[in-house]
Structures are given as C-alpha cells and as structure tokens.
Motif scaffolding. Structure first.
Motif, short mmCIF file in Angstrom:
data_model
loop_
_atom_site.label_atom_id
_atom_site.label_comp_id
_atom_site.label_asym_id
_atom_site.label_seq_id
_atom_site.Cartn_x
_atom_site.Cartn_y
_atom_site.Cartn_z
N TRP A 21 47.54 38.31 39.35
CA TRP A 21 46.42 37.91 40.20
C TRP A 21 45.29 37.33 39.36
O TRP A 21 44.91 37.90 38.34
N ARG A 22 44.76 36.19 39.77
CA ARG A 22 43.69 35.53 39.03
C ARG A 22 42.50 35.17 39.94
O ARG A 22 41.73 34.28 39.62
N HIS B 273 46.66 43.46 46.66
CA HIS B 273 47.08 42.16 46.13
C HIS B 273 46.44 41.90 44.77
O HIS B 273 47.08 41.38 43.85
N ALA B 274 45.16 42.26 44.64
CA ALA B 274 44.43 42.02 43.39
C ALA B 274 44.91 42.92 42.26
O ALA B 274 44.64 42.64 41.08
N TYR C 169 47.10 27.88 38.54
CA TYR C 169 46.57 29.18 38.93
C TYR C 169 46.48 30.13 37.74
O TYR C 169 45.53 30.89 37.59
N THR D 289 47.00 30.72 52.01
CA THR D 289 45.92 31.70 51.88
C THR D 289 45.45 32.19 53.24
O THR D 289 45.30 33.40 53.46
N LYS E 235 47.94 43.25 41.39
CA LYS E 235 49.15 42.70 40.78
C LYS E 235 48.81 42.02 39.45
O LYS E 235 47.76 41.39 39.32
#
Length: 207
Positions: A98-99, A92-93, A18, A63, A95
């Motif tokens: 996050w990728r 969440h994005a 990830y 997910t 953080k």
C-alpha cells in the motif's frame, strides 16, 4: 490483440507508477515489464504523459468501486456503514504494497504543473468520488448530503496522509469514528427537521 497489448501496458504502468512514482519510472521500464518494445508502447501511447493519464483513468473506476464495496449495502445505519468503510480502509492500508492514494500522490508530485493531465485527472477523480459519497448519503436519508460528503472526503484524505507518514492504520479507525459522529449528527438534524411543529414553530414531540 491490440487492445490486449494496450491493457498489458497500462497494467504494467500502474504497478510501477504506484510503487515508485511517476517521474522515477521510465518508459523503458514499463515496456520491459509489459513485455513489449518501446516502439510498440509509443504506438499505443504517444507520450509518457498520455500513459500516465490512462493509468489514472483505470484507477478511477476501480477506486470508486472499492469504496462502494467497503460502504456496503443499506441494511445498516449510515454511521455504521461509514465505520465499516474506514475499517476496510485501515485493513487495506495495512498491506505491504500500500502506498496511499495514487491520485493524491500524482497531484503532489506534479504540483508545479497544474495543467498536467495527471493533475487534471486527479482533480476529476476527487470530484467524482465526492459526488459518489453525496449520492450515497442522499440515498441514505442524510439531511445535508453534500456537506457530509465533503467532510467525509476530507477525513479519508487526512487518514491516508497520516497513515503514510506514521505507518499506523489506527488513524483510519479514528477518522471513521469522527465521520460516523458527523453522520449521526446529520441524521439527528433530519429527524428534528421532520418533526411536526406547533404555532410558534416549536417541535411537537410525539411518542
């Protein structure tokens, strides 16, 4: 102990894949992070591709459950729940680690290998995710749940792509507003369809 070791290997692979992508991470690096020998890793997974498939399978369940939690319980209207889901995605994005979506990234990275297990797993996940949305919208009384599910899935995918490109979580908020508008229109269509009609097929509005 065997299952525990297998789980540890998959969790190590998930972190590295990830963060760094599928191709750039070696089996040696995964074994080292999992605290096992390379031989032990190959005892559980006959190839790196098999390990990639296991990594994505684990992400598939987590997910969908994450988005299920974000959409919340049906105490609110569906448009409100959708706005909350996209707001949670934006949070969440934001953080540092996050990728984006691991499934989309895997499919793009291996786009030249359509038969690769990771590409097939990504396609399976996207279909399952869209089917889950459809089920939620159907339960929420939406008139065209299949169509709305596809539209919202596209908005989620687009928001994730734009946030990755620009590093701006407001794209998820904007996508949520668009999705809520679609859901409001869908609900309006349901109300119109349920109205009694006169002889000419015209709606008979009642107080």
């Amino acid at each position: 102990m065997t299952q525990e070791t297998r789980t540890r290997i998959v969790e190590a692979a998930e972190t590295l894949f990830y963060e760094h992508g599928l191709r750039s991470v070696s089996v040696d690096a995964i074994a080292e992070r999992a605290g096992v020998t390379k031989r032990t890793l190959y005892y559980h997974f006959y190839s790196k591709d098999a390990l990639i498939a296991a990594y994505l399978e684990m992400r598939d369940r987590s997910t969908v459950e994450r988005y299920r939690g974000w959409l919340g319980r049906p105490a609110l209207s569906m448009p409100e729940r959708i706005v909350m889901m996209f707001a949670a995605l934006a949070d969440h994005a934001g953080k540092p680690r996050w990728r984006g979506c691991g499934f989309t990234r895997a499919a793009v990275e291996l786009a030249g290998q359509p038969g690769h297990p990771a590409v097939q797993m990504a396609a399976k996940h996207k279909r399952r995710f869209e089917a889950w949305l459809e089920q939620e919208f159907r339960s929420g009384g939406m008139a065209e749940p299949q169509r709305l599910a596809r539209q919202v899935a596209l908005l989620i995918e687009g928001a994730i792509a734009q946030m990755l490109i620009h590093g701006d979580v407001s794209y998820a908020v904007a996508a949520g507003e668009a999705a809520a508008t679609l859901a409001s229109g869908d609900a309006g269509h349901l109300r119109r369809a349920s109205q009694p009609t006169g002889p000419a097929g015209e709606p008979m509005y009642t107080d």
